[in-house]
Design a protein around this motif. Structure first.
Motif, PDB file in Angstrom:
ATOM      1  N   MET A 168       0.846  -1.236  -0.017  1.00  0.00           N
ATOM      2  CA  MET A 168      -0.118   0.079   0.009  1.00  0.00           C
ATOM      3  C   MET A 168       0.854   1.241  -0.086  1.00  0.00           C
ATOM      4  N   VAL A 169       0.625   2.242  -0.804  1.00  0.00           N
ATOM      5  CA  VAL A 169       1.268   3.529  -0.807  1.00  0.00           C
ATOM      6  C   VAL A 169       0.188   4.287  -1.043  1.00  0.00           C
ATOM      7  N   LEU A 170       0.422   5.269   0.028  1.00  0.00           N
ATOM      8  CA  LEU A 170      -0.587   6.719   0.031  1.00  0.00           C
ATOM      9  C   LEU A 170       0.030   7.705  -0.338  1.00  0.00           C
ATOM     10  N   ALA A 171      -0.936   8.492  -1.351  1.00  0.00           N
ATOM     11  CA  ALA A 171      -0.424   9.792  -1.678  1.00  0.00           C
ATOM     12  C   ALA A 171      -1.515  10.798  -1.019  1.00  0.00           C
ATOM     13  N   GLY A 172      -0.895  11.895  -0.659  1.00  0.00           N
ATOM     14  CA  GLY A 172      -2.012  12.800   0.152  1.00  0.00           C
ATOM     15  C   GLY A 172      -2.493  14.078  -0.861  1.00  0.00           C
ATOM     16  N   ALA A 173      -2.336  13.993  -2.205  1.00  0.00           N
ATOM     17  CA  ALA A 173      -2.704  15.205  -2.859  1.00  0.00           C
ATOM     18  C   ALA A 173      -4.144  14.854  -3.525  1.00  0.00           C
ATOM     19  N   SER A 174      -4.842  15.806  -4.126  1.00  0.00           N
ATOM     20  CA  SER A 174      -6.071  15.579  -4.486  1.00  0.00           C
ATOM     21  C   SER A 174      -6.301  15.088  -6.113  1.00  0.00           C
ATOM     22  N   SER A 175      -5.337  14.692  -6.705  1.00  0.00           N
ATOM     23  CA  SER A 175      -5.237  13.942  -8.074  1.00  0.00           C
ATOM     24  C   SER A 175      -4.527  13.068  -8.217  1.00  0.00           C
ATOM     25  N   PHE A 176      -4.505  12.175  -9.240  1.00  0.00           N
ATOM     26  CA  PHE A 176      -3.793  11.111  -9.153  1.00  0.00           C
ATOM     27  C   PHE A 176      -2.509  11.354  -9.836  1.00  0.00           C
ATOM     28  N   THR A 177      -2.168  12.576  -9.997  1.00  0.00           N
ATOM     29  CA  THR A 177      -0.796  13.004 -10.626  1.00  0.00           C
ATOM     30  C   THR A 177       0.001  13.524  -9.275  1.00  0.00           C
ATOM     31  N   SER A 178       0.024  12.989  -8.103  1.00  0.00           N
ATOM     32  CA  SER A 178       0.439  13.588  -6.865  1.00  0.00           C
ATOM     33  C   SER A 178       2.108  13.139  -7.165  1.00  0.00           C
ATOM     34  N   ALA A 179       2.969  13.701  -6.701  1.00  0.00           N
ATOM     35  CA  ALA A 179       4.435  13.446  -6.924  1.00  0.00           C
ATOM     36  C   ALA A 179       4.848  12.764  -5.568  1.00  0.00           C
ATOM     37  N   ALA A 180       4.457  12.899  -4.343  1.00  0.00           N
ATOM     38  CA  ALA A 180       4.957  12.453  -3.069  1.00  0.00           C
ATOM     39  C   ALA A 180       3.961  11.588  -2.278  1.00  0.00           C
ATOM     40  N   PRO A 181       4.432  10.327  -2.644  1.00  0.00           N
ATOM     41  CA  PRO A 181       3.495   9.438  -1.795  1.00  0.00           C
ATOM     42  C   PRO A 181       4.111   9.200  -0.407  1.00  0.00           C
ATOM     43  N   SER A 182       3.071   9.051   0.421  1.00  0.00           N
ATOM     44  CA  SER A 182       3.453   8.618   1.657  1.00  0.00           C
ATOM     45  C   SER A 182       2.799   7.373   2.363  1.00  0.00           C
ATOM     46  N   LYS A 183       2.940   6.848   3.380  1.00  0.00           N
ATOM     47  CA  LYS A 183       2.694   5.643   4.106  1.00  0.00           C
ATOM     48  C   LYS A 183       1.019   5.857   4.255  1.00  0.00           C
ATOM     49  N   LEU A 184       0.422   4.568   4.129  1.00  0.00           N
ATOM     50  CA  LEU A 184      -0.858   4.490   4.403  1.00  0.00           C
ATOM     51  C   LEU A 184      -1.008   4.511   6.218  1.00  0.00           C
ATOM     52  N   GLU A 185      -1.805   5.370   6.559  1.00  0.00           N
ATOM     53  CA  GLU A 185      -1.875   5.457   8.135  1.00  0.00           C
ATOM     54  C   GLU A 185      -2.264   4.154   8.707  1.00  0.00           C
ATOM     55  N   PRO A 186      -1.850   3.610   9.947  1.00  0.00           N
ATOM     56  CA  PRO A 186      -2.087   2.476  10.506  1.00  0.00           C
ATOM     57  C   PRO A 186      -3.704   2.548  10.991  1.00  0.00           C
ATOM     58  N   GLY A 187      -4.357   1.583  10.502  1.00  0.00           N
ATOM     59  CA  GLY A 187      -5.900   1.415  11.114  1.00  0.00           C
ATOM     60  C   GLY A 187      -6.680   2.168  10.115  1.00  0.00           C
ATOM     61  N   ARG A 188      -6.431   2.961   9.219  1.00  0.00           N
ATOM     62  CA  ARG A 188      -7.083   3.657   8.326  1.00  0.00           C
ATOM     63  C   ARG A 188      -8.270   2.781   7.597  1.00  0.00           C
ATOM     64  N   CYS A 189      -7.799   1.765   7.206  1.00  0.00           N
ATOM     65  CA  CYS A 189      -8.824   0.732   6.663  1.00  0.00           C
ATOM     66  C   CYS A 189      -8.515  -0.790   7.276  1.00  0.00           C
ATOM     67  N   PRO A 190      -9.276  -0.751   8.447  1.00  0.00           N
ATOM     68  CA  PRO A 190      -9.025  -2.114   9.226  1.00  0.00           C
ATOM     69  C   PRO A 190      -9.393  -3.301   8.604  1.00  0.00           C
ATOM     70  N   VAL A 191     -10.495  -3.242   7.667  1.00  0.00           N
ATOM     71  CA  VAL A 191     -11.094  -4.449   6.936  1.00  0.00           C
ATOM     72  C   VAL A 191     -10.465  -4.326   5.541  1.00  0.00           C
ATOM     73  N   LYS A 192      -9.483  -5.259   4.917  1.00  0.00           N
ATOM     74  CA  LYS A 192      -8.967  -5.209   3.585  1.00  0.00           C
ATOM     75  C   LYS A 192      -8.997  -6.548   3.282  1.00  0.00           C
ATOM     76  N   PRO A 193     -10.117  -7.350   2.771  1.00  0.00           N
ATOM     77  CA  PRO A 193     -10.206  -8.428   2.214  1.00  0.00           C
ATOM     78  C   PRO A 193      -9.245  -8.649   1.089  1.00  0.00           C
ATOM     79  N   PRO A 194      -8.646  -9.891   1.029  1.00  0.00           N
ATOM     80  CA  PRO A 194      -7.683  -9.995  -0.250  1.00  0.00           C
ATOM     81  C   PRO A 194      -8.647 -10.403  -1.366  1.00  0.00           C
ATOM     82  N   PRO A 195      -8.238 -10.079  -2.635  1.00  0.00           N
ATOM     83  CA  PRO A 195      -8.757 -10.466  -3.880  1.00  0.00           C
ATOM     84  C   PRO A 195      -9.182 -11.986  -3.774  1.00  0.00           C
TER      85      PRO A 195
END
Length: 107
Positions: free
Chosen positions: A10-37
Motif C-alpha cells: 500500500m502506498v498513500l499519496a495525500g494530494a487531490s489528484s492521481f498525478t501526485s508526486a510525493a507518496p506517503s505511507k498509509l496511516e495504520p488502522g485507516r482501513c482495518p478491514v481489507k479482504p484479499p482479492p
C-alpha cells in the motif's frame, strides 16, 4: 495442486489528484478491514503478475474512482477492484489518493 500467492503493498499519496508526486505511507488502522482479492481456482494461468490499483479514499471512508492496470487476466483486475470496494475504512481529515500494488504468483 496449484499454488498461488498474493502480495499487496500500500502506498498513500495525500494530494487531490492521481498525478501526485510525493507518496506517503498509509496511516495504520485507516482501513482495518481489507479482504484479499478472491481469485477463482478455475483456469488460473501460471506465472507472476503485477498490477497497480489506484483509487480515491474519501474523508468519510468511502472509496471511489478505482482503476486497476497491469499485465494479467481481466479476471484479476475485477477481483482486485471488487476487494477494494469491500474495504472498510474509517473517516479522516481529508480525501486521499491511494496506490496499491498487487503481485500474484501462481504455480
Amino acid at each position: 495442486m496449484r499454488f498461488f500467492e498474493l502480495f499487496m503493498v500500500m502506498v498513500l499519496a495525500g494530494a487531490s489528484s492521481f498525478t501526485s508526486a510525493a507518496p506517503s505511507k498509509l496511516e495504520p488502522g485507516r482501513c482495518p478491514v481489507k479482504p484479499p482479492p478472491q481469485l477463482s481456482d478455475k483456469r488460473l494461468p501460471n506465472g507472476e503478475f503485477f498490477m497497480t490499483a489506484r483509487y480515491l479514499l474519501k474523508a468519510d471512508g468511502a472509496i471511489e474512482q478505482i482503476t486497476v492496470e497491469g499485465k494479467g487476466p481481466e479476471s484479476f483486475r475485477r477481483a482486485i477492484a471488487d476487494a477494494i470496494r469491500a474495504y472498510e475504512c474509517v473517516p479522516a481529515a481529508a480525501d486521499q489518493e491511494i496506490e496499491s500494488e498487487f503481485r500474484i504468483r501462481i504455480s
